[in-house]
Write a protein that holds these residues in place. Structure first.
Motif, PDB file in Angstrom:
ATOM      1  N   ARG A   1      56.239  49.593  44.918  1.00  0.00           N
ATOM      2  CA  ARG A   1      55.311  50.467  44.205  1.00  0.00           C
ATOM      3  C   ARG A   1      54.336  49.662  43.349  1.00  0.00           C
ATOM      4  O   ARG A   1      53.138  49.968  43.286  1.00  0.00           O
ATOM      5  CB  ARG A   1      56.083  51.448  43.320  1.00  0.00           C
ATOM      6  N   ALA A   2      54.858  48.639  42.666  1.00  0.00           N
ATOM      7  CA  ALA A   2      53.986  47.810  41.835  1.00  0.00           C
ATOM      8  C   ALA A   2      52.948  47.085  42.685  1.00  0.00           C
ATOM      9  O   ALA A   2      51.767  47.017  42.327  1.00  0.00           O
ATOM     10  CB  ALA A   2      54.824  46.805  41.041  1.00  0.00           C
ATOM     11  N   GLU A   3      53.371  46.549  43.815  1.00  0.00           N
ATOM     12  CA  GLU A   3      52.432  45.851  44.689  1.00  0.00           C
ATOM     13  C   GLU A   3      51.399  46.816  45.271  1.00  0.00           C
ATOM     14  O   GLU A   3      50.204  46.513  45.312  1.00  0.00           O
ATOM     15  CB  GLU A   3      53.190  45.164  45.817  1.00  0.00           C
ATOM     16  N   ALA A   4      51.855  47.984  45.706  1.00  0.00           N
ATOM     17  CA  ALA A   4      50.919  48.973  46.241  1.00  0.00           C
ATOM     18  C   ALA A   4      49.950  49.456  45.169  1.00  0.00           C
ATOM     19  O   ALA A   4      48.768  49.698  45.453  1.00  0.00           O
ATOM     20  CB  ALA A   4      51.692  50.152  46.818  1.00  0.00           C
ATOM     21  N   GLY A   5      50.423  49.590  43.937  1.00  0.00           N
ATOM     22  CA  GLY A   5      49.537  50.000  42.851  1.00  0.00           C
ATOM     23  C   GLY A   5      48.435  48.986  42.603  1.00  0.00           C
ATOM     24  O   GLY A   5      47.266  49.356  42.397  1.00  0.00           O
ATOM     25  N   ARG A   6      48.788  47.710  42.620  1.00  0.00           N
ATOM     26  CA  ARG A   6      47.765  46.686  42.426  1.00  0.00           C
ATOM     27  C   ARG A   6      46.766  46.685  43.580  1.00  0.00           C
ATOM     28  O   ARG A   6      45.575  46.436  43.388  1.00  0.00           O
ATOM     29  CB  ARG A   6      48.431  45.318  42.283  1.00  0.00           C
ATOM     30  N   ILE A   7      47.239  46.976  44.776  1.00  0.00           N
ATOM     31  CA  ILE A   7      46.329  47.037  45.924  1.00  0.00           C
ATOM     32  C   ILE A   7      45.405  48.248  45.807  1.00  0.00           C
ATOM     33  O   ILE A   7      44.192  48.152  46.073  1.00  0.00           O
ATOM     34  CB  ILE A   7      47.132  47.074  47.235  1.00  0.00           C
ATOM     35  N   LEU A   8      45.951  49.391  45.388  1.00  0.00           N
ATOM     36  CA  LEU A   8      45.131  50.599  45.292  1.00  0.00           C
ATOM     37  C   LEU A   8      44.072  50.481  44.206  1.00  0.00           C
ATOM     38  O   LEU A   8      43.034  51.163  44.284  1.00  0.00           O
ATOM     39  CB  LEU A   8      46.027  51.811  45.032  1.00  0.00           C
ATOM     40  N   LEU A   9      44.305  49.653  43.207  1.00  0.00           N
ATOM     41  CA  LEU A   9      43.290  49.476  42.174  1.00  0.00           C
ATOM     42  C   LEU A   9      42.023  48.844  42.721  1.00  0.00           C
ATOM     43  O   LEU A   9      40.939  49.013  42.144  1.00  0.00           O
ATOM     44  CB  LEU A   9      43.844  48.624  41.031  1.00  0.00           C
ATOM     45  N   THR A  10      42.142  48.112  43.809  1.00  0.00           N
ATOM     46  CA  THR A  10      40.952  47.475  44.390  1.00  0.00           C
ATOM     47  C   THR A  10      40.047  48.476  45.102  1.00  0.00           C
ATOM     48  O   THR A  10      38.942  48.120  45.510  1.00  0.00           O
ATOM     49  CB  THR A  10      41.370  46.381  45.383  1.00  0.00           C
ATOM     50  N   THR A  11      40.492  49.730  45.275  1.00  0.00           N
ATOM     51  CA  THR A  11      39.633  50.719  45.932  1.00  0.00           C
ATOM     52  C   THR A  11      38.389  51.028  45.108  1.00  0.00           C
ATOM     53  O   THR A  11      37.381  51.482  45.667  1.00  0.00           O
ATOM     54  CB  THR A  11      40.419  52.019  46.164  1.00  0.00           C
ATOM     55  N   SER A  12      38.446  50.791  43.800  1.00  0.00           N
ATOM     56  CA  SER A  12      37.291  51.074  42.953  1.00  0.00           C
ATOM     57  C   SER A  12      36.377  49.870  42.786  1.00  0.00           C
ATOM     58  O   SER A  12      35.396  49.952  42.045  1.00  0.00           O
ATOM     59  CB  SER A  12      37.767  51.534  41.572  1.00  0.00           C
ATOM     60  N   SER A  13      36.691  48.757  43.450  1.00  0.00           N
ATOM     61  CA  SER A  13      35.846  47.574  43.341  1.00  0.00           C
ATOM     62  C   SER A  13      34.577  47.742  44.164  1.00  0.00           C
ATOM     63  O   SER A  13      34.408  48.725  44.898  1.00  0.00           O
ATOM     64  CB  SER A  13      36.617  46.332  43.803  1.00  0.00           C
ATOM     65  N   HIS A  14      33.697  46.774  44.066  1.00  0.00           N
ATOM     66  CA  HIS A  14      32.426  46.858  44.788  1.00  0.00           C
ATOM     67  C   HIS A  14      32.631  46.802  46.301  1.00  0.00           C
ATOM     68  O   HIS A  14      31.988  47.529  47.064  1.00  0.00           O
ATOM     69  CB  HIS A  14      31.509  45.715  44.345  1.00  0.00           C
ATOM     70  N   ASP A  15      33.533  45.946  46.757  1.00  0.00           N
ATOM     71  CA  ASP A  15      33.786  45.817  48.196  1.00  0.00           C
ATOM     72  C   ASP A  15      34.797  46.835  48.708  1.00  0.00           C
ATOM     73  O   ASP A  15      34.898  47.033  49.926  1.00  0.00           O
ATOM     74  CB  ASP A  15      34.286  44.395  48.514  1.00  0.00           C
ATOM     75  N   GLY A  16      35.560  47.454  47.821  1.00  0.00           N
ATOM     76  CA  GLY A  16      36.552  48.421  48.250  1.00  0.00           C
ATOM     77  C   GLY A  16      37.812  47.748  48.774  1.00  0.00           C
ATOM     78  O   GLY A  16      37.985  46.516  48.698  1.00  0.00           O
ATOM     79  N   LEU A  17      38.689  48.559  49.309  1.00  0.00           N
ATOM     80  CA  LEU A  17      39.950  48.050  49.851  1.00  0.00           C
ATOM     81  C   LEU A  17      39.691  47.297  51.146  1.00  0.00           C
ATOM     82  O   LEU A  17      38.992  47.788  52.041  1.00  0.00           O
ATOM     83  CB  LEU A  17      40.912  49.213  50.096  1.00  0.00           C
ATOM     84  N   SER A  18      40.257  46.112  51.256  1.00  0.00           N
ATOM     85  CA  SER A  18      40.042  45.305  52.464  1.00  0.00           C
ATOM     86  C   SER A  18      40.878  45.841  53.627  1.00  0.00           C
ATOM     87  O   SER A  18      41.855  46.577  53.434  1.00  0.00           O
ATOM     88  CB  SER A  18      40.409  43.845  52.189  1.00  0.00           C
ATOM     89  N   ALA A  19      40.476  45.475  54.838  1.00  0.00           N
ATOM     90  CA  ALA A  19      41.196  45.922  56.034  1.00  0.00           C
ATOM     91  C   ALA A  19      42.607  45.345  56.075  1.00  0.00           C
ATOM     92  O   ALA A  19      43.551  46.017  56.524  1.00  0.00           O
ATOM     93  CB  ALA A  19      40.421  45.527  57.287  1.00  0.00           C
TER      94      ALA A  19
END
Length: 296
Positions: free
Chosen positions: A182-200
């Motif tokens: 859950r902690a790892e997935a949470g850190r990954i989901l936070l990148t969805t709001s970045s300029h490049d978005g979530l990576s493939a």
């Protein structure tokens, strides 16, 4: 140069100088009393507003369903409570303060009263910031006690519902612990709001994690991950908007609180000296009396 040959200064000039200098001294007893009163009233009003739902931000998932009108209303309430709280503190300081020169110029007396109101405002702001910091530190220490940093994530309070949906399974052994996932997935989901978005690569990794922990088919896991990613991006955007409204409301409340403290301290000083109120205050009081007389 010797001072013996100079003529003595007139007594009236000396008294005027002492009155002018004395009226500028700060009296800390009225300032402390006003600051404590302002902080206490602000704490009561903020607590009441939060208890009835007038909070600009919240960590609860249901807060993300709140409308923009509620956010704006909460910000207005925050500004009004600051004006009332700082106004009360400034008025107390101006009313309790002992004027150094009762017969001195009115302008100097009002300036001294206003400075005491600003001192109340500054001290109350510092006290409120310290109180908020202590409460925040105590809350963080309670929530993070006994949990290592590798198994926690900054996204957990904000995206807890999305993480629950991501790893939801119909059957799972009761001893399975998904804290690290859950902690790892949470850190990954936070990148969805970045300029490049979530990576493939991160999206593929999340799909593999969901398949391995929940037993879903790859197609179902992919749809779930895409839904969670969209919801997480929306939740982060709404949290940012509420944070902007909170920052604007706090800054406006603090600035208007300084004005209210100055004006209320001057009004308190006029009530203390038995002087008439300023024109704008007297006009508002006259309007209030007229409205009261019209009411049955």
């Amino acid at each position: 140069m010797s001072m013996e040959g100079l003529p003595p200064a007139p007594r009236a000039d000396v008294e005027a100088y002492r009155a002018d200098r004395g009226s500028r001294y700060l009296q800390w007893s009225p300032i402390l009393l006003g600051a404590f009163a302002a902080t206490a009233l602000s704490f009561v009003m903020v607590t009441f507003g939060a208890s009835v739902g007038l909070g600009v931000t919240s960590a609860a998932p249901t807060w993300r369903d709140a409308s923009a009108a509620l956010w704006i209303l909460s910000g207005i309430y925050l500004i009004l409570q600051a004006i009332l709280s700082f106004g009360l503190g400034g008025y107390i300081a101006g009313w309790v303060r002992t004027p150094a020169a009762p017969g001195g110029p009115v302008e100097h007396t009002e300036q001294a009263d206003g400075l005491h109101g600003l001192a109340v405002w500054a001290l109350a702001v510092v006290m409120g910031a310290v109180l908020a910091t202590l409460l925040g530190a105590a809350t963080l220490s309670r929530t993070s006690s006994g949990v290592t940093s590798a198994r926690t994530s900054a996204a957990e309070p904000l995206l807890s519902y999305e993480l629950d949906r991501l790893y939801r399974a119909g059957r799972r052994a009761p001893t399975v612990d998904l804290s690290s996932e859950r902690a790892e997935a949470g850190r990954i989901l936070l990148t969805t709001s970045s300029h490049d978005g979530l990576s493939a690569d991160d999206r593929t990794y999340l799909i593999q994690q969901v398949v391995g922990t929940t037993g879903l088919a790859p197609a179902d896991a992919e749809r779930r991950v895409d839904t969670v990613i969209a919801n997480a991006k929306t939740a982060i955007a709404r949290s940012r908007r509420s944070t902007i409204i909170l920052a604007f409301s706090v800054a406006t409340a603090v600035l208007l609180g300084a004005i209210a403290a100055w004006a209320a301290a001057c009004a308190g000083g006029r009530h203390r000296d038995g002087a008439p109120l300023p024109e704008w205050m007297a006009h508002s009081n006259a309007l209030d009396r007229r409205r009261t007389a019209v009411l049955p």
